[in-house]
Design a protein around this motif. Sequence first.
Motif, PDB file in Angstrom:
ATOM      1  N   GLY A 143       0.938  -1.168  -0.117  1.00  0.00           N
ATOM      2  CA  GLY A 143      -0.117   0.426  -0.111  1.00  0.00           C
ATOM      3  C   GLY A 143       0.980   1.174  -0.380  1.00  0.00           C
ATOM      4  N   GLU A 144      -0.190   2.176   0.327  1.00  0.00           N
ATOM      5  CA  GLU A 144       1.163   3.743  -0.430  1.00  0.00           C
ATOM      6  C   GLU A 144       1.718   3.643   1.329  1.00  0.00           C
ATOM      7  OE1 GLU A 144      -0.244   7.945  -0.332  1.00  0.00           O
ATOM      8  OE2 GLU A 144      -1.275   6.878  -0.872  1.00  0.00           O
ATOM      9  N   GLY A 145       2.795   3.731   1.309  1.00  0.00           N
ATOM     10  CA  GLY A 145       3.511   4.020   2.844  1.00  0.00           C
ATOM     11  C   GLY A 145       2.912   6.211   3.373  1.00  0.00           C
ATOM     12  N   SER A 146       3.363   5.808   5.036  1.00  0.00           N
ATOM     13  CA  SER A 146       3.092   7.197   5.575  1.00  0.00           C
ATOM     14  C   SER A 146       4.572   8.241   5.692  1.00  0.00           C
ATOM     15  CB  SER A 146       2.576   6.687   6.584  1.00  0.00           C
ATOM     16  OG  SER A 146       2.739   7.635   7.637  1.00  0.00           O
ATOM     17  N   SER A 147       4.139   8.974   5.158  1.00  0.00           N
ATOM     18  CA  SER A 147       4.846  10.223   5.424  1.00  0.00           C
ATOM     19  C   SER A 147       5.961  10.293   6.826  1.00  0.00           C
ATOM     20  CB  SER A 147       4.357  11.426   5.094  1.00  0.00           C
ATOM     21  OG  SER A 147       3.173  11.983   6.370  1.00  0.00           O
ATOM     22  N   CYS A 148       5.150   9.654   7.837  1.00  0.00           N
ATOM     23  CA  CYS A 148       5.330   9.436   9.090  1.00  0.00           C
ATOM     24  C   CYS A 148       6.029   8.267   9.206  1.00  0.00           C
ATOM     25  CB  CYS A 148       4.677   9.660  10.356  1.00  0.00           C
ATOM     26  SG  CYS A 148       4.038  11.286  10.219  1.00  0.00           S
ATOM     27  N   PRO A 149       7.826   7.761   9.337  1.00  0.00           N
ATOM     28  CA  PRO A 149       8.078   7.106   9.356  1.00  0.00           C
ATOM     29  C   PRO A 149       7.409   5.207  10.556  1.00  0.00           C
ATOM     30  CG  PRO A 149      10.012   7.793  10.408  1.00  0.00           C
ATOM     31  CD  PRO A 149       8.414   8.543   9.497  1.00  0.00           C
ATOM     32  N   ALA A 150       6.337   6.764  11.851  1.00  0.00           N
ATOM     33  CA  ALA A 150       6.366   5.401  12.355  1.00  0.00           C
ATOM     34  C   ALA A 150       4.672   5.564  12.959  1.00  0.00           C
ATOM     35  CB  ALA A 150       6.981   5.970  14.329  1.00  0.00           C
ATOM     36  N   TYR A 165       1.818  -0.542  19.323  1.00  0.00           N
ATOM     37  CA  TYR A 165       2.809  -1.533  18.434  1.00  0.00           C
ATOM     38  C   TYR A 165       3.602  -1.820  18.501  1.00  0.00           C
ATOM     39  CZ  TYR A 165       3.758  -3.214  13.690  1.00  0.00           C
ATOM     40  OH  TYR A 165       4.553  -4.163  12.593  1.00  0.00           O
ATOM     41  N   LEU A 166       4.667  -0.556  18.347  1.00  0.00           N
ATOM     42  CA  LEU A 166       5.964  -0.409  18.821  1.00  0.00           C
ATOM     43  C   LEU A 166       6.052  -1.245  20.402  1.00  0.00           C
ATOM     44  CD1 LEU A 166       8.506   2.146  18.147  1.00  0.00           C
ATOM     45  CD2 LEU A 166       8.296   1.174  20.829  1.00  0.00           C
ATOM     46  N   LEU A 167       5.314  -1.618  21.470  1.00  0.00           N
ATOM     47  CA  LEU A 167       6.463  -2.016  22.686  1.00  0.00           C
ATOM     48  C   LEU A 167       5.276  -3.582  22.381  1.00  0.00           C
ATOM     49  CD1 LEU A 167       4.502   0.775  25.240  1.00  0.00           C
ATOM     50  CD2 LEU A 167       6.994   0.588  24.741  1.00  0.00           C
ATOM     51  N   ALA A 168       4.326  -3.861  21.698  1.00  0.00           N
ATOM     52  CA  ALA A 168       4.094  -5.405  21.741  1.00  0.00           C
ATOM     53  C   ALA A 168       5.785  -5.929  20.403  1.00  0.00           C
ATOM     54  CB  ALA A 168       2.795  -5.962  20.287  1.00  0.00           C
ATOM     55  N   ALA A 169       6.524  -5.210  19.697  1.00  0.00           N
ATOM     56  CA  ALA A 169       7.161  -5.733  18.418  1.00  0.00           C
ATOM     57  C   ALA A 169       8.521  -5.430  19.528  1.00  0.00           C
ATOM     58  CB  ALA A 169       7.150  -4.503  17.642  1.00  0.00           C
ATOM     59  N   GLY A 171      12.047  -6.290  20.597  1.00  0.00           N
ATOM     60  CA  GLY A 171      13.369  -6.854  20.335  1.00  0.00           C
ATOM     61  C   GLY A 171      13.348  -7.961  19.096  1.00  0.00           C
ATOM     62  N   THR A 172      12.045  -7.430  18.085  1.00  0.00           N
ATOM     63  CA  THR A 172      11.967  -7.359  16.517  1.00  0.00           C
ATOM     64  C   THR A 172      12.462  -6.951  16.003  1.00  0.00           C
ATOM     65  OG1 THR A 172       9.547  -7.284  16.749  1.00  0.00           O
ATOM     66  CG2 THR A 172      10.479  -9.264  17.458  1.00  0.00           C
ATOM     67  N   GLY A 173      12.045  -6.951  15.084  1.00  0.00           N
ATOM     68  CA  GLY A 173      12.441  -5.779  13.844  1.00  0.00           C
ATOM     69  C   GLY A 173      10.983  -5.947  13.187  1.00  0.00           C
ATOM     70  N   ASP A 174       9.521  -5.100  13.322  1.00  0.00           N
ATOM     71  CA  ASP A 174       8.525  -5.327  13.046  1.00  0.00           C
ATOM     72  C   ASP A 174       8.213  -3.718  13.885  1.00  0.00           C
ATOM     73  OD1 ASP A 174       8.094  -7.909  12.331  1.00  0.00           O
ATOM     74  OD2 ASP A 174       6.844  -8.476  13.618  1.00  0.00           O
ATOM     75  N   GLY A 175       8.817  -2.830  14.687  1.00  0.00           N
ATOM     76  CA  GLY A 175       8.631  -1.526  15.056  1.00  0.00           C
ATOM     77  C   GLY A 175       9.940  -1.217  14.468  1.00  0.00           C
ATOM     78  N   ASP A 176      10.546  -1.636  14.079  1.00  0.00           N
ATOM     79  CA  ASP A 176      12.100  -0.514  13.646  1.00  0.00           C
ATOM     80  C   ASP A 176      12.075   0.782  12.626  1.00  0.00           C
ATOM     81  OD1 ASP A 176      14.898  -0.067  13.216  1.00  0.00           O
ATOM     82  OD2 ASP A 176      14.610  -1.675  11.418  1.00  0.00           O
ATOM     83  N   ASP A 182      15.830  -3.535  14.201  1.00  0.00           N
ATOM     84  CA  ASP A 182      15.809  -3.891  15.717  1.00  0.00           C
ATOM     85  C   ASP A 182      14.671  -2.547  16.234  1.00  0.00           C
ATOM     86  OD1 ASP A 182      15.348  -5.898  17.861  1.00  0.00           O
ATOM     87  OD2 ASP A 182      17.616  -4.450  18.866  1.00  0.00           O
ATOM     88  N   THR A 183      13.906  -2.836  17.419  1.00  0.00           N
ATOM     89  CA  THR A 183      12.596  -2.582  17.451  1.00  0.00           C
ATOM     90  C   THR A 183      13.355  -2.322  19.360  1.00  0.00           C
ATOM     91  OG1 THR A 183      10.967  -2.861  16.516  1.00  0.00           O
ATOM     92  CG2 THR A 183      10.516  -2.419  18.107  1.00  0.00           C
ATOM     93  N   ASP A 184      14.158  -1.093  19.293  1.00  0.00           N
ATOM     94  CA  ASP A 184      14.418  -0.698  20.941  1.00  0.00           C
ATOM     95  C   ASP A 184      14.380   0.914  21.294  1.00  0.00           C
ATOM     96  OD1 ASP A 184      16.033   0.485  18.845  1.00  0.00           O
ATOM     97  OD2 ASP A 184      18.058  -0.236  19.273  1.00  0.00           O
ATOM     98  N   THR A 185      15.305   0.893  22.246  1.00  0.00           N
ATOM     99  CA  THR A 185      15.124   3.233  22.466  1.00  0.00           C
ATOM    100  C   THR A 185      14.883   3.823  21.672  1.00  0.00           C
ATOM    101  OG1 THR A 185      15.883   1.699  24.931  1.00  0.00           O
ATOM    102  CG2 THR A 185      15.970   4.317  24.872  1.00  0.00           C
ATOM    103  N   ALA A 186      16.088   3.412  20.589  1.00  0.00           N
ATOM    104  CA  ALA A 186      15.957   4.149  19.208  1.00  0.00           C
ATOM    105  C   ALA A 186      15.044   4.380  18.894  1.00  0.00           C
ATOM    106  CB  ALA A 186      17.653   4.218  18.275  1.00  0.00           C
ATOM    107  N   ASP A 187      14.422   3.865  18.387  1.00  0.00           N
ATOM    108  CA  ASP A 187      12.396   3.590  17.538  1.00  0.00           C
ATOM    109  C   ASP A 187      11.478   4.179  18.537  1.00  0.00           C
ATOM    110  OD1 ASP A 187      14.111   2.365  15.688  1.00  0.00           O
ATOM    111  OD2 ASP A 187      13.863   0.574  16.805  1.00  0.00           O
ATOM    112  N   LEU A 188      12.209   4.136  20.111  1.00  0.00           N
ATOM    113  CA  LEU A 188      10.638   4.657  20.674  1.00  0.00           C
ATOM    114  C   LEU A 188      11.240   6.279  20.661  1.00  0.00           C
ATOM    115  CD1 LEU A 188       8.647   4.446  23.623  1.00  0.00           C
ATOM    116  CD2 LEU A 188      10.775   4.185  24.846  1.00  0.00           C
ATOM    117  N   LEU A 189      12.361   6.297  20.626  1.00  0.00           N
ATOM    118  CA  LEU A 189      12.454   7.665  20.446  1.00  0.00           C
ATOM    119  C   LEU A 189      12.028   9.334  19.649  1.00  0.00           C
ATOM    120  CD1 LEU A 189      16.493   8.187  22.746  1.00  0.00           C
ATOM    121  CD2 LEU A 189      13.819   8.269  23.913  1.00  0.00           C
ATOM    122  N   ALA A 190      12.675   7.991  18.513  1.00  0.00           N
ATOM    123  CA  ALA A 190      12.066   8.511  17.200  1.00  0.00           C
ATOM    124  C   ALA A 190      10.530   8.488  16.942  1.00  0.00           C
ATOM    125  CB  ALA A 190      12.332   7.126  15.984  1.00  0.00           C
TER     126      ALA A 190
END
Length: 199
Positions: A143-150, A165-169, A171-176, A182-190
């Motif tokens: 589908g069409e991508g979002s202008s917001c990566p998160a 969604y990010l918290l459920a993911a 340690g995986t790559g799904d909420g990267d 990886d889905t970690d603190t850097a992704d949460l801050l982003a």
Amino acid sequence: DSWMTRAVGGGEISFWYRVSSEAGYDFFNFSIDGEQHIHASGTGGPWTHFSIVLEPGSHELRWEYDKDQSVSHGSDTVWIDDLEIVDDLTEWNDIIEFTAPGVMEAEWTPTEESENCKVRVRAYYESSHYGAWDESDDVFEVGEGSSCPADFDGDGDVDTADLLYLLAAWGTGDGDVDGDGDTDTADLLALLANWGQCP
């Protein structure tokens, strides 16, 4: 024994066959992905039609004449005629022609939207010899991508639903979000930095 095999994609296959062999001992067998669909022997039988629709994916067809070591009867053979293989009409586009030896992954940026996508790969050997296609079992949607990566749910807002969604993911790559796999603190801050309505 004599046999022939062929790899095919999903879609309809059909053929006619006739057996002339020692009944109960010399058999014509036809299988798909190791599952037997025809097991026939004897003489005097008519031409018989076989057809089946295969699910999307890669399949191996195998025709075999299995003969014992003693008596021959009739023509001691099986005939196959009018073989038709109708592909599932998938339109394939090359993403990457070749990868370096040993590379097991490749990046892909879709250029078109579709509700019925599949991916397939195959090995390449020397002298322009290719292995069989290995095709994805299920279709997926592009589908069409979002202008917001998160904005994981694509609703135009980075909000609580995306945070959950990010918290459920974690340690995986799904909420990267930052693309490091990886889905970690850097992704949460982003995600928090993009909080609110997408521009």
